[in-house]
Design a protein around this motif. Structure first.
Motif, PDB file in Angstrom:
ATOM      1  N   HIS A 154       0.834  -1.218  -0.022  1.00  0.00           N
ATOM      2  CA  HIS A 154       0.075   0.049  -0.024  1.00  0.00           C
ATOM      3  C   HIS A 154       0.918   1.256   0.132  1.00  0.00           C
ATOM      4  N   LEU A 155       2.042   1.290   0.620  1.00  0.00           N
ATOM      5  CA  LEU A 155       2.919   2.430   0.685  1.00  0.00           C
ATOM      6  C   LEU A 155       3.396   2.737  -0.598  1.00  0.00           C
ATOM      7  N   VAL A 156       3.732   1.764  -1.661  1.00  0.00           N
ATOM      8  CA  VAL A 156       4.020   1.964  -3.188  1.00  0.00           C
ATOM      9  C   VAL A 156       2.954   2.670  -3.589  1.00  0.00           C
ATOM     10  N   ARG A 157       1.552   2.509  -3.363  1.00  0.00           N
ATOM     11  CA  ARG A 157       0.715   3.338  -3.938  1.00  0.00           C
ATOM     12  C   ARG A 157       0.665   4.618  -3.586  1.00  0.00           C
ATOM     13  N   VAL A 158       0.908   4.844  -2.158  1.00  0.00           N
ATOM     14  CA  VAL A 158       0.975   6.216  -1.604  1.00  0.00           C
ATOM     15  C   VAL A 158       2.046   6.849  -2.055  1.00  0.00           C
ATOM     16  N   ARG A 159       3.204   6.359  -2.042  1.00  0.00           N
ATOM     17  CA  ARG A 159       4.270   7.116  -2.920  1.00  0.00           C
ATOM     18  C   ARG A 159       3.940   7.569  -4.318  1.00  0.00           C
ATOM     19  N   LEU A 190      18.151   5.206  19.320  1.00  0.00           N
ATOM     20  CA  LEU A 190      18.267   6.135  18.293  1.00  0.00           C
ATOM     21  C   LEU A 190      17.679   5.495  16.847  1.00  0.00           C
ATOM     22  N   ALA A 191      17.741   4.131  16.570  1.00  0.00           N
ATOM     23  CA  ALA A 191      17.277   3.767  15.268  1.00  0.00           C
ATOM     24  C   ALA A 191      15.801   3.986  15.343  1.00  0.00           C
ATOM     25  N   GLU A 192      15.110   3.694  16.365  1.00  0.00           N
ATOM     26  CA  GLU A 192      13.460   4.056  16.629  1.00  0.00           C
ATOM     27  C   GLU A 192      13.447   5.351  16.370  1.00  0.00           C
ATOM     28  N   ALA A 193      14.016   6.218  16.629  1.00  0.00           N
ATOM     29  CA  ALA A 193      13.808   7.830  16.593  1.00  0.00           C
ATOM     30  C   ALA A 193      14.120   8.326  15.252  1.00  0.00           C
ATOM     31  N   ALA A 194      14.961   7.646  14.778  1.00  0.00           N
ATOM     32  CA  ALA A 194      15.315   8.044  13.244  1.00  0.00           C
ATOM     33  C   ALA A 194      14.481   7.521  12.415  1.00  0.00           C
ATOM     34  N   THR A 195      13.752   6.380  12.619  1.00  0.00           N
ATOM     35  CA  THR A 195      12.726   5.898  11.680  1.00  0.00           C
ATOM     36  C   THR A 195      11.573   6.751  12.021  1.00  0.00           C
ATOM     37  N   THR A 196      11.224   7.066  13.227  1.00  0.00           N
ATOM     38  CA  THR A 196      10.085   8.073  13.545  1.00  0.00           C
ATOM     39  C   THR A 196      10.201   9.267  12.942  1.00  0.00           C
ATOM     40  N   LEU A 197      11.222   9.904  12.706  1.00  0.00           N
ATOM     41  CA  LEU A 197      11.433  11.141  12.120  1.00  0.00           C
ATOM     42  C   LEU A 197      11.231  11.110  10.461  1.00  0.00           C
ATOM     43  N   HIS A 198      11.752   9.897   9.975  1.00  0.00           N
ATOM     44  CA  HIS A 198      11.810   9.660   8.564  1.00  0.00           C
ATOM     45  C   HIS A 198      10.225   9.391   8.123  1.00  0.00           C
ATOM     46  N   LEU A 199       9.445   8.883   8.965  1.00  0.00           N
ATOM     47  CA  LEU A 199       8.093   8.792   8.775  1.00  0.00           C
ATOM     48  C   LEU A 199       7.356   9.896   8.879  1.00  0.00           C
ATOM     49  N   HIS A 200       7.707  10.720   9.946  1.00  0.00           N
ATOM     50  CA  HIS A 200       6.804  12.050   9.997  1.00  0.00           C
ATOM     51  C   HIS A 200       7.055  13.101   8.734  1.00  0.00           C
ATOM     52  N   ARG A 201       8.202  12.943   8.195  1.00  0.00           N
ATOM     53  CA  ARG A 201       8.436  13.943   7.225  1.00  0.00           C
ATOM     54  C   ARG A 201       7.979  13.046   5.961  1.00  0.00           C
ATOM     55  N   SER A 202       8.149  11.781   5.778  1.00  0.00           N
ATOM     56  CA  SER A 202       7.293  11.274   4.590  1.00  0.00           C
ATOM     57  C   SER A 202       6.072  11.430   4.414  1.00  0.00           C
ATOM     58  N   LEU A 203       5.337  11.598   5.671  1.00  0.00           N
ATOM     59  CA  LEU A 203       3.713  11.773   5.548  1.00  0.00           C
ATOM     60  C   LEU A 203       3.609  13.154   5.290  1.00  0.00           C
ATOM     61  N   SER A 204       4.476  13.978   5.891  1.00  0.00           N
ATOM     62  CA  SER A 204       4.136  15.533   5.453  1.00  0.00           C
ATOM     63  C   SER A 204       4.197  15.783   4.323  1.00  0.00           C
ATOM     64  N   HIS A 205       5.004  15.276   3.391  1.00  0.00           N
ATOM     65  CA  HIS A 205       5.518  15.399   2.093  1.00  0.00           C
ATOM     66  C   HIS A 205       4.563  14.771   1.325  1.00  0.00           C
ATOM     67  N   VAL A 206       3.826  13.583   1.648  1.00  0.00           N
ATOM     68  CA  VAL A 206       2.856  13.312   0.858  1.00  0.00           C
ATOM     69  C   VAL A 206       1.577  13.872   1.015  1.00  0.00           C
TER      70      VAL A 206
END
Length: 218
Positions: A154-159, A190-206
Motif C-alpha cells: 500500500h505504501l508504494v501506491r501512496v508514494r 536512536l534507530a527507532e527515533a530516526a525511523t519515526t523522524l523519517h516517517l513524519h517527514r514522509s507523511l508531511s510530504h505526501v
C-alpha cells in the motif's frame, strides 16, 4: 508460473502503478481476455488481491480497485510507525553492524542517483529496498517481517500519489542513512527515533503534494 500467480502479479503491479485506478471495475470476462487466462485462475488472483486490500467486492458490480484517501494514508502511517520503529530497534540489537554500515555509505552517495533520470532513480529505490530487506532479515521475526511486507504494498501506491521530486528524495536518503547508521551502532533507541523522524517527514510530504485528481470520487 501458474496462471493465477501470473494474473495476480500483473494485476497487482497495474494497481500499484496506478494503471488501474481506484474504482476501476475488474470484470472477469474483460480481464481474463486481457491476461490470456481462463476465469478460474483470474478469480484466484482477484481473491488474493482482495485479501491484500487492493481490491474489494462491490455488490453486483463485481470486484473494484480500492481507493486511498488521506484518512487511509494517516492510518497506514500510524501502523507503519509502530511496525518499522520496532523493527529498526530490533535490527540494532540483532543485526550485522558491517552490513548496515555499508548500506549507510551507499545511502550517503544516493544523491548522485536521485539527481539523474528514471533508470538511476530505480537504483535508488532498489537501495532503499535492500535496507528494508536487511532490516527484515536482522529482526529474526517472521511475523513482523510479513506484516511489514503486506504494508509496503500500500505504501508504494501512496508514494505514487506524491510528487517524486529530487529535493524530497535527497532528504529521504539522508534519513535512511541515519537509520542505517543507528542500527550499525547498535543503538536501538536512536534507530527507532530516526525511523519515526523519517516517517513524519514522509507523511508531511505526501500530504503536501497529494494529488486529488487521482482520488476516486464515487
Amino acid at each position: 508460473m501458474r496462471a493465477s500467480d501470473k494474473a495476480y502479479a500483473a494485476l497487482r503491479e497495474d494497481i500499484i502503478e496506478w494503471r488501474l485506478g481506484p474504482g476501476t471495475v475488474l470484470a472477469e470476462v474483460e480481464q481474463s481476455e486481457r491476461l490470456g487466462i481462463s476465469r478460474t485462475p483470474l478469480r484466484e488472483a482477484l481473491s488474493r488481491l482482495t485479501a491484500e486490500g487492493l481490491t474489494t467486492a462491490a455488490g453486483g458490480r463485481g470486484v473494484v480497485v480500492t481507493d486511498i484517501s488521506l484518512a487511509d494514508i494517516d492510518e497506514l502511517f500510524e501502523l507503519r510507525e509502530t511496525l518499522e520503529g520496532r523493527a529498526a530497534a530490533l535490527a540494532a540489537e540483532r543485526g550485522d553492524a558491517a552490513m548496515f554500515e555499508q548500506l549507510r555509505s551507499e545511502l550517503l552517495r544516493a544523491p548522485e542517483l536521485i539527481g539523474a533520470h528514471d533508470p538511476a532513480r530505480h537504483d535508488y529505490y532498489g537501495l532503499v529496498g535492500r535496507l528494508d530487506d536487511a532490516i527484515d532479515a536482522a529482526i529474526s521475526n517472521s511475523y513482523l517481517a510479513q506484516a511489514m511486507r503486506s504494508l509496503r504494498v500500500h505504501l508504494v501506491r501512496v508514494r505514487r500519489l506524491a510528487a517524486d521530486d529530487a529535493e524530497r528524495l535527497t532528504a529521504a536518503a539522508a534519513e535512511h542513512a541515519a537509520i542505517a547508521e543507528a542500527i550499525a551502532a547498535g543503538n536501538a533507541k536512536l534507530a527507532e527515533a530516526a525511523t519515526t523522524l523519517h516517517l513524519h517527514r514522509s507523511l508531511s510530504h505526501v500530504k503536501a503534494t497529494h494529488s486529488p485528481t487521482k482520488e476516486h470520487h464515487g
